[in-house]
Design a protein around this motif. Structure first.
Motif, PDB file in Angstrom:
ATOM      1  N   ASP A   7      44.258  44.326  60.416  1.00  0.00           N
ATOM      2  CA  ASP A   7      43.826  45.488  60.566  1.00  0.00           C
ATOM      3  C   ASP A   7      43.500  45.970  59.100  1.00  0.00           C
ATOM      4  O   ASP A   7      43.790  45.642  58.148  1.00  0.00           O
ATOM      5  CB  ASP A   7      44.286  46.650  61.483  1.00  0.00           C
ATOM      6  CG  ASP A   7      45.599  46.966  60.867  1.00  0.00           C
ATOM      7  OD1 ASP A   7      46.136  46.649  59.800  1.00  0.00           O
ATOM      8  OD2 ASP A   7      46.289  48.097  61.380  1.00  0.00           O
ATOM      9  N   LYS A   8      42.989  47.631  58.963  1.00  0.00           N
ATOM     10  CA  LYS A   8      42.755  48.186  57.860  1.00  0.00           C
ATOM     11  C   LYS A   8      43.974  48.109  56.816  1.00  0.00           C
ATOM     12  O   LYS A   8      43.885  48.115  55.901  1.00  0.00           O
ATOM     13  CB  LYS A   8      42.235  49.627  57.904  1.00  0.00           C
ATOM     14  CG  LYS A   8      41.604  50.203  56.575  1.00  0.00           C
ATOM     15  CD  LYS A   8      40.928  51.616  57.382  1.00  0.00           C
ATOM     16  CE  LYS A   8      40.345  52.233  56.111  1.00  0.00           C
ATOM     17  NZ  LYS A   8      39.652  53.428  56.613  1.00  0.00           N
ATOM     18  N   ARG A  29      31.434  44.709  59.124  1.00  0.00           N
ATOM     19  CA  ARG A  29      32.891  45.270  59.628  1.00  0.00           C
ATOM     20  C   ARG A  29      34.067  44.599  59.431  1.00  0.00           C
ATOM     21  O   ARG A  29      35.149  45.324  59.621  1.00  0.00           O
ATOM     22  CB  ARG A  29      32.824  45.187  61.043  1.00  0.00           C
ATOM     23  CG  ARG A  29      31.637  46.183  61.779  1.00  0.00           C
ATOM     24  CD  ARG A  29      31.693  46.362  63.312  1.00  0.00           C
ATOM     25  NE  ARG A  29      32.975  46.918  63.711  1.00  0.00           N
ATOM     26  CZ  ARG A  29      33.575  46.519  65.028  1.00  0.00           C
ATOM     27  NH1 ARG A  29      32.975  45.796  65.603  1.00  0.00           N
ATOM     28  NH2 ARG A  29      34.778  47.070  65.098  1.00  0.00           N
ATOM     29  N   LEU A  42      39.588  43.738  59.163  1.00  0.00           N
ATOM     30  CA  LEU A  42      38.750  44.707  59.438  1.00  0.00           C
ATOM     31  C   LEU A  42      38.595  46.056  58.605  1.00  0.00           C
ATOM     32  O   LEU A  42      39.711  46.443  58.441  1.00  0.00           O
ATOM     33  CB  LEU A  42      39.007  45.239  61.081  1.00  0.00           C
ATOM     34  CG  LEU A  42      38.872  43.974  61.842  1.00  0.00           C
ATOM     35  CD1 LEU A  42      39.871  44.484  63.310  1.00  0.00           C
ATOM     36  CD2 LEU A  42      37.614  43.229  62.182  1.00  0.00           C
ATOM     37  N   ASP A  44      37.126  48.986  59.770  1.00  0.00           N
ATOM     38  CA  ASP A  44      37.005  50.230  60.168  1.00  0.00           C
ATOM     39  C   ASP A  44      38.342  50.287  61.492  1.00  0.00           C
ATOM     40  O   ASP A  44      38.213  51.343  62.193  1.00  0.00           O
ATOM     41  CB  ASP A  44      35.740  50.216  60.760  1.00  0.00           C
ATOM     42  CG  ASP A  44      35.345  49.222  61.763  1.00  0.00           C
ATOM     43  OD1 ASP A  44      36.210  48.163  61.956  1.00  0.00           O
ATOM     44  OD2 ASP A  44      34.285  49.283  62.358  1.00  0.00           O
ATOM     45  N   ARG A  45      39.299  49.331  61.612  1.00  0.00           N
ATOM     46  CA  ARG A  45      40.112  49.504  62.630  1.00  0.00           C
ATOM     47  C   ARG A  45      41.480  49.619  62.119  1.00  0.00           C
ATOM     48  O   ARG A  45      41.870  48.998  61.141  1.00  0.00           O
ATOM     49  CB  ARG A  45      39.912  48.295  63.582  1.00  0.00           C
ATOM     50  CG  ARG A  45      40.783  48.414  64.761  1.00  0.00           C
ATOM     51  CD  ARG A  45      40.407  47.403  65.817  1.00  0.00           C
ATOM     52  NE  ARG A  45      41.325  47.361  66.916  1.00  0.00           N
ATOM     53  CZ  ARG A  45      41.356  46.471  67.720  1.00  0.00           C
ATOM     54  NH1 ARG A  45      40.575  45.247  67.609  1.00  0.00           N
ATOM     55  NH2 ARG A  45      42.121  46.480  68.682  1.00  0.00           N
ATOM     56  N   GLY A  48      45.993  48.616  67.189  1.00  0.00           N
ATOM     57  CA  GLY A  48      45.267  48.006  68.470  1.00  0.00           C
ATOM     58  C   GLY A  48      46.420  47.338  69.451  1.00  0.00           C
ATOM     59  O   GLY A  48      47.705  47.047  69.178  1.00  0.00           O
TER      60      GLY A  48
END
Length: 173
Positions: A7-8, A29, A42, A44-45, A48
């Motif tokens: 993730d980010k 993305r 990623l 933008d995420r 999760g």
């Protein structure tokens, strides 16, 4: 082969397929974070949901197999990616034998005498031969590396005993 995803904030997410990774990269993305093993990050995420992942280890004398599996309902497992580690045990043994031969030659040649030393031969309690220590260190390094790339929740190691004498004489008990 699955593609590892972060993730980010560089936290591991569930691995995705090559096609999904290609689409994420094409749409902007995601960015390529590492080439081997191929990992994307990623943009933008954050965080999760993840599913339980299990890392299976199949040790061997020359190679060790690693399998990253996704656990689904019940006993079903879906293999995401497979790795095969080649061990250098024979090369290490050969190098140590060559080093000992050099040492013996120095002692027997007409050179400055170098007496054999025997008071530095103590072994620690957890000592392993260098070829086996290399196997352990390599497998541990890859387990650590994969646990940083994917949210691994469990490890499986296949434990087998192999009787090489039975190959020569099957009636040995």
């Amino acid at each position: 082969m699955a593609v590892f995803v972060w993730d980010k904030h560089k936290q591991p997410l569930m691995p995705c397929s090559e096609k999904r990774a290609r689409l994420l990269l094409k749409r902007g993305r995601a960015v390529v974070h590492k080439r081997y093993p191929f990992t994307i990050r990623l943009k933008d995420r954050v965080g999760g949901d993840t599913q339980p992942l299990r890392l299976g280890i199949d040790p061997g004398s020359k190679t060790t197999g690693l399998a990253l599996m996704r656990e689904s309902d019940g006993e079903q497992r879906h293999v995401l990616c497979l790795f095969e580690l080649l061990h250098r045990g024979f090369q290490i043994k050969k190098a140590l034998e060559q080093r000992a031969a050099f040492r013996r030659r120095r002692r027997s040649a007409h050179l400055r005498y170098r007496a054999p030393r025997f008071n530095n031969r103590t072994r620690k309690a957890d000592w392993l031969p260098p070829s086996l220590q290399h196997q352990v260190d390599t497998v541990m390094a890859w387990v650590k590396r994969l646990s940083k790339l994917a949210p691994i929740t469990a490890l499986d190691k296949e434990l087998v005993r192999f009787d090489t004498q039975r190959l020569d004489n099957p009636e040995i008990s």
